[in-house]
Motif scaffolding. Sequence first.
Motif, PDB file in Angstrom:
ATOM      1  N   GLY A   1      31.827  40.251  53.601  1.00 51.26           N
ATOM      2  CA  GLY A   1      32.196  38.823  53.836  1.00 51.26           C
ATOM      3  C   GLY A   1      31.075  37.970  53.065  1.00 51.26           C
ATOM      4  N   LEU A   2      29.943  38.403  52.638  1.00 49.23           N
ATOM      5  CA  LEU A   2      29.217  37.656  51.583  1.00 49.23           C
ATOM      6  C   LEU A   2      29.759  37.827  50.337  1.00 49.23           C
ATOM      7  N   PHE A   3      30.167  38.943  49.931  1.00 50.82           N
ATOM      8  CA  PHE A   3      30.883  39.086  48.590  1.00 50.82           C
ATOM      9  C   PHE A   3      32.224  38.220  48.642  1.00 50.82           C
ATOM     10  N   GLU A   4      32.818  38.319  49.861  1.00 50.70           N
ATOM     11  CA  GLU A   4      33.939  37.280  49.660  1.00 50.70           C
ATOM     12  C   GLU A   4      33.709  35.886  49.342  1.00 50.70           C
ATOM     13  N   ILE A   5      32.572  35.663  49.926  1.00 54.58           N
ATOM     14  CA  ILE A   5      32.300  34.208  49.548  1.00 54.58           C
ATOM     15  C   ILE A   5      32.019  33.931  48.276  1.00 54.58           C
ATOM     16  N   THR A   6      31.340  34.817  47.584  1.00 54.56           N
ATOM     17  CA  THR A   6      30.948  34.843  46.272  1.00 54.56           C
ATOM     18  C   THR A   6      32.104  34.895  45.474  1.00 54.56           C
ATOM     19  N   TRP A   7      33.128  35.682  45.604  1.00 54.73           N
ATOM     20  CA  TRP A   7      34.275  35.739  45.008  1.00 54.73           C
ATOM     21  C   TRP A   7      35.153  34.523  45.016  1.00 54.73           C
ATOM     22  N   ALA A   8      35.109  33.806  46.226  1.00 53.09           N
ATOM     23  CA  ALA A   8      35.906  32.525  46.405  1.00 53.09           C
ATOM     24  C   ALA A   8      35.368  31.542  45.612  1.00 53.09           C
ATOM     25  N   ILE A   9      34.026  31.237  45.549  1.00 50.83           N
ATOM     26  CA  ILE A   9      33.384  30.394  44.799  1.00 50.83           C
ATOM     27  C   ILE A   9      33.426  30.713  43.316  1.00 50.83           C
ATOM     28  N   GLY A  10      33.274  32.070  42.953  1.00 53.54           N
ATOM     29  CA  GLY A  10      33.714  32.387  41.600  1.00 53.54           C
ATOM     30  C   GLY A  10      35.071  32.017  41.294  1.00 53.54           C
ATOM     31  N   LEU A  11      36.055  32.129  41.878  1.00 53.39           N
ATOM     32  CA  LEU A  11      37.456  31.653  41.409  1.00 53.39           C
ATOM     33  C   LEU A  11      37.327  30.023  41.139  1.00 53.39           C
ATOM     34  N   LYS A  12      36.596  29.276  41.747  1.00 54.93           N
ATOM     35  CA  LYS A  12      36.450  27.806  41.435  1.00 54.93           C
ATOM     36  C   LYS A  12      35.517  28.038  39.998  1.00 54.93           C
ATOM     37  N   VAL A  13      34.707  28.585  40.058  1.00 56.73           N
ATOM     38  CA  VAL A  13      33.560  28.264  38.704  1.00 56.73           C
ATOM     39  C   VAL A  13      34.466  28.721  37.523  1.00 56.73           C
ATOM     40  N   SER A  14      35.068  29.883  37.792  1.00 60.87           N
ATOM     41  CA  SER A  14      35.778  30.565  36.457  1.00 60.87           C
ATOM     42  C   SER A  14      36.694  29.701  36.038  1.00 60.87           C
ATOM     43  N   GLU A  15      37.025  28.752  36.719  1.00 56.58           N
ATOM     44  CA  GLU A  15      38.150  28.004  36.062  1.00 56.58           C
ATOM     45  C   GLU A  15      39.470  28.565  35.506  1.00 56.58           C
ATOM     46  N   GLY A  16      39.897  29.396  36.758  1.00 55.49           N
ATOM     47  CA  GLY A  16      41.426  30.062  36.552  1.00 55.49           C
ATOM     48  C   GLY A  16      41.130  31.419  35.584  1.00 55.49           C
ATOM     49  N   PHE A  17      40.051  31.827  35.874  1.00 57.22           N
ATOM     50  CA  PHE A  17      39.504  33.056  34.664  1.00 57.22           C
ATOM     51  C   PHE A  17      39.539  32.656  33.340  1.00 57.22           C
ATOM     52  N   SER A  18      39.293  31.418  33.168  1.00 53.46           N
ATOM     53  CA  SER A  18      39.178  31.080  31.504  1.00 53.46           C
ATOM     54  C   SER A  18      37.756  31.140  31.228  1.00 53.46           C
ATOM     55  N   ARG A  19      36.663  31.281  31.962  1.00 52.67           N
ATOM     56  CA  ARG A  19      35.534  31.307  31.491  1.00 52.67           C
ATOM     57  C   ARG A  19      35.007  32.948  31.685  1.00 52.67           C
ATOM     58  N   LEU A  20      34.562  33.529  30.834  1.00 52.72           N
ATOM     59  CA  LEU A  20      34.227  35.016  30.624  1.00 52.72           C
ATOM     60  C   LEU A  20      33.323  35.436  31.873  1.00 52.72           C
ATOM     61  N   TRP A  21      31.860  35.083  31.789  1.00 53.71           N
ATOM     62  CA  TRP A  21      31.061  35.536  32.737  1.00 53.71           C
ATOM     63  C   TRP A  21      31.293  35.169  34.194  1.00 53.71           C
ATOM     64  N   PRO A  22      31.441  34.166  34.387  1.00 50.78           N
ATOM     65  CA  PRO A  22      32.100  33.788  35.940  1.00 50.78           C
ATOM     66  C   PRO A  22      33.307  34.776  36.152  1.00 50.78           C
ATOM     67  N   SER A  23      34.155  34.940  35.452  1.00 55.97           N
ATOM     68  CA  SER A  23      35.275  35.743  35.618  1.00 55.97           C
ATOM     69  C   SER A  23      34.976  37.147  36.067  1.00 55.97           C
ATOM     70  N   VAL A  24      33.971  37.692  35.261  1.00 53.04           N
ATOM     71  CA  VAL A  24      33.523  38.936  35.427  1.00 53.04           C
ATOM     72  C   VAL A  24      32.783  39.066  36.857  1.00 53.04           C
ATOM     73  N   GLY A  25      31.851  38.012  36.894  1.00 56.05           N
ATOM     74  CA  GLY A  25      30.933  38.133  38.163  1.00 56.05           C
ATOM     75  C   GLY A  25      32.081  38.061  39.413  1.00 56.05           C
ATOM     76  N   THR A  26      33.199  37.300  39.502  1.00 56.31           N
ATOM     77  CA  THR A  26      33.923  36.973  40.444  1.00 56.31           C
ATOM     78  C   THR A  26      34.901  38.505  40.665  1.00 56.31           C
ATOM     79  N   ILE A  27      35.377  39.121  39.661  1.00 54.84           N
ATOM     80  CA  ILE A  27      35.816  40.329  39.803  1.00 54.84           C
ATOM     81  C   ILE A  27      35.114  41.592  40.314  1.00 54.84           C
ATOM     82  N   ILE A  28      33.801  41.493  39.828  1.00 55.61           N
ATOM     83  CA  ILE A  28      32.660  42.321  40.625  1.00 55.61           C
ATOM     84  C   ILE A  28      32.457  42.423  42.001  1.00 55.61           C
TER      85      ILE A  28
END
Length: 107
Positions: free
Chosen positions: A10-37
């Motif tokens: 659940g904690l990692f689900e929170i992380t990836w959900a926030i990561g989806l916002k921060v990655s701006e539609g997977f247009s930012r590399l490192w937030p996208s990588v963190g989200t996928i991890i």
Amino acid sequence: MAWFYLFIAGLFEITWAIGLKVSEGFSRLWPSVGTIIAMILSFNFLAKALVTLPLGTAYAVWTGIGAIGTVILGIVLFGESRELSRLFFILLILIGIIGLKVTTPTS
């Protein structure tokens, strides 16, 4: 141990959900990588929890943890609504998670 795995998932689900916002539609590399991890880790820990816990319970608790955490972080990080009615319904999700934990036997 299954409930611990589920909590971590659940904690990692929170992380990836926030990561989806921060990655701006997977247009930012490192937030996208963190989200996928975070997605991979979330599903991995959910799978470990499912070895012991019933599917419906585990899935409901996993998404509930993710929903509660994401709403709280949305308020804190992105200035989303703090409306009392919104917080009330988040409380209902928390009550549901606690109810499922209390009433679910584990092997």
